[in-house]
Write an enzyme that holds these catalytic residues in place. Structure first.
Site, PDB file in Angstrom:
ATOM      1  N   CYS A   1      55.633  87.203  25.581  1.00  0.00           N
ATOM      2  CA  CYS A   1      57.155  87.174  25.949  1.00  0.00           C
ATOM      3  C   CYS A   1      58.217  86.624  24.887  1.00  0.00           C
ATOM      4  CB  CYS A   1      57.218  86.391  27.271  1.00  0.00           C
ATOM      5  SG  CYS A   1      56.245  87.122  28.801  1.00  0.00           S
TER       6      CYS A   1
ATOM      7  N   TYR B   1      51.140  83.844  12.771  1.00  0.00           N
ATOM      8  CA  TYR B   1      51.254  85.540  13.371  1.00  0.00           C
ATOM      9  C   TYR B   1      52.276  86.163  14.446  1.00  0.00           C
ATOM     10  CZ  TYR B   1      50.036  89.848  15.715  1.00  0.00           C
ATOM     11  OH  TYR B   1      49.967  91.075  16.044  1.00  0.00           O
TER      12      TYR B   1
ATOM     13  N   GLY C   1      56.834  91.286  22.928  1.00  0.00           N
ATOM     14  CA  GLY C   1      56.464  91.957  24.123  1.00  0.00           C
ATOM     15  C   GLY C   1      56.869  93.633  24.054  1.00  0.00           C
TER      16      GLY C   1
ATOM     17  N   ASN D   1      58.674  82.452  29.126  1.00  0.00           N
ATOM     18  CA  ASN D   1      57.507  82.688  27.896  1.00  0.00           C
ATOM     19  C   ASN D   1      56.484  81.439  28.097  1.00  0.00           C
ATOM     20  OD1 ASN D   1      57.547  82.344  24.413  1.00  0.00           O
ATOM     21  ND2 ASN D   1      56.107  83.514  25.682  1.00  0.00           N
ATOM     22  N   GLY D   2      55.150  82.043  28.148  1.00  0.00           N
ATOM     23  CA  GLY D   2      54.520  80.830  28.290  1.00  0.00           C
ATOM     24  C   GLY D   2      53.313  81.077  29.349  1.00  0.00           C
TER      25      GLY D   2
END
Ligand code: SF4
Length: 493
Positions: free
Chosen positions: A24, A265, A50, A125-126
């Protein structure tokens, strides 16, 4: 919101990527007349975090306006009619990646709920590592869930909190949670940004004139011409309203454990995270890799695109020429015609093709950022050998990924990870290379400016390499070796 069609098949459906996938990105604007347009632009810049779905919630004069849909940001927010609905000077947005089976409109964020004190939207996000147990207790107390997202748990905890102000309710909710979360929330009067106490996922603060911005990454500030102010600190709550901005730190201080894989990444290379330029870190990992695992060769070839910065660093340090021996097709897109079984094996060439004129009779060092299952590596190596390479040596700019991530990154179960199933020699044989080496955890830490990994007190989350998870994994049940929580995770965000 309109009905959502079943998403078209994507290349990933037939050619599963062999990389962990980001889940996300979040973005928010407070105090700008074009807040929704700026949010759409910010989400464009965060698209790499995302690609399955995107959403924006805006607020104006007592009303919340929302548009959420499956698909890319450019498709979702492409028409004037959609953007004209999203009025107001405050907006938050979200891009989402989901694993197969979880692509449902009800799981697209920002998630919105009406409370007695007014509406609230949250973008997350998480991943929460006690989501299952908290959800169970909320259900036992009569809460009705509309989605399978762990983010909805936060909504219910805020709703049932006995505190009176929305900020106190939020603090009360977050104190009951474990795991990783960077949140941007919107109420009738406030935009709120939160980072979990360990700061596992990123969140930055920016400014555009008088407007304040919250974003997963700085590259999304750049796209709207906003200035980077600072990172939101681990455990910090930023509250922005008509009186200005205030910072609250309601959690006991603890050592930061930012996800080190963001540097390897996930993040965009032009972003700055915790003061470090991501591209610069990636190049430096290549330098460390070259120092640790030198091999005689004729050329250094990145697996594009994510292997490029580390390959540049490797080439610079080793003095071996860098060349684009593999070319990536950037126009594969998300939609794709399902291949028949007969031609499915050609799939890797949709994305990558060997640059045969450069590879023939060469000793090649292939640089990639990670190996998860090893499936893509096998195909890339076959392709490079078929193009005539004499030797193929693979160098990986992360340590072996031998553990699953429970903090919002989609990785397979542990037993499917190549580095969990095999030792280095067996992995090299399996993917068909003459030699294989991964950067060491110490080398990775040196690349981010640390003297090495302090095993007693690591300052990053590196659990997918070390199994040193920085939070409790309450939902993890070992009885069958399969984390139960993963069931929830694969359906969330
Ligand atoms: Fe990042 Fe790995 Fe930690 Fe997940 S387990 S947060 S991918 S370092």
């Amino acid at each position: 919101m309109s009905d959502i069609p079943t998403p078209a098949p994507s290349p990933e459906d037939f050619l599963p990527s062999d990389r962990p996938r980001e889940e996300c990105g979040v973005f928010g604007v407070y105090g700008h007349k074009d807040s929704a347009q700026l949010t759409a632009l910010g989400l464009h810049a965060l698209q790499h975090r995302g690609q399955e779905a995107a959403g924006i919630v805006a607020y104006d004069k007592g009303h919340f306006f929302t548009h959420r849909a499956l698909g890319l940001v450019g498709d979702t927010f492409s028409t004037q009619a959609v953007m004209d609905q999203l009025v107001g000077e405050v907006a938050i947005g979200h891009v989402r990646y989901s694993t197969t089976g979880g692509t449902l409109l009800r799981n697209v964020q920002p998630i919105f709920a009406d409370f007695a004190f007014g509406g609230m939207a949250i973008a997350h996000n998480g991943n929460l590592t006690n989501a299952r147990s908290v959800r169970k207790s909320l259900v036992n107390r009569g809460c009705l869930f509309q989605s399978t997202m762990d983010t909805e748990i936060i909504i219910h905890l805020v709703a049932t909190s006995l505190y009176s102000t929305v900020v106190d309710r939020m603090i009360d909710a977050l104190r009951q949670l474990e795991g990783a979360y960077s949140l941007v929330a919107l109420t009738r009067k406030k935009m709120i940004g939160v980072r979990d106490p360990l700061g596992v996922r990123p969140l930055v603060l920016g400014r555009l004139g008088e407007a304040l911005i919250l974003s997963s990454e700085t590259c999304a500030l750049d796209i709207i011409g906003a200035e980077y102010v600072r990172d939101v600190e681990p455990g910090e709550i930023i509250v922005i309203d008509e009186t200005g901005m205030r910072s609250i730190k309601p959690f006991a201080p603890t050592k930061q454990r930012f996800c080190i894989f963001e540097y390897v990444y996930f993040a965009r290379p032009d972003s700055v995270m915790e003061g470090l330029n991501v591209y610069g870190v990636r190049k430096q990992i290549g330098v460390e890799l070259a120092r640790e695992s030198h091999v005689e060769a004729d050329m250094v070839v990145p697996v594009p695109d994510s292997g490029v910065p580390a390959a540049l660093g490797y080439a610079e340090e080793s003095g071996i020429p860098f060349d684009l021996g593999i070319i990536r097709n950037h126009y594969v897109g998300r939609t794709f015609i399902e291949p028949s079984d007969q031609i499915r094996h050609l799939g890797v060439r949709l994305k990558h093709n060997a640059n045969g004129a450069y590879l023939a009779n060469k000793r090649v060092i292939l640089v990639d950022d990670s190996i998860v299952r090893g499936t893509t590596s096998i195909k890339i190596v076959e392709m490079v050998r078929a193009a005539g390479a004499k030797e193929v040596h693979m160098r990986i700019s992360s340590p072996p990924t031998s553990n699953s991530c429970y903090y919002g990154i989609d990785t397979p179960e542990k037993e499917k990870l190549l580095a969990c199933r095999m030792d280095l020699k067996a992995m090299a044989e399996y993917i068909g290379v003459d030699s294989l080496a991964f950067v060491s955890p110490d080398g990775l830490y040196r690349a981010v400016g640390e003297p090495g990994r302090n095993a007693e007190k690591p300052c990053y989350c590196d659990a997918c390499f070390t199994s040193d998870y920085p939070t409790k994994l309450t939902d993890l049940k070992d009885s069958n070796g399969m984390p139960e929580q993963l069931t929830l995770l694969t359906e969330s965000r």
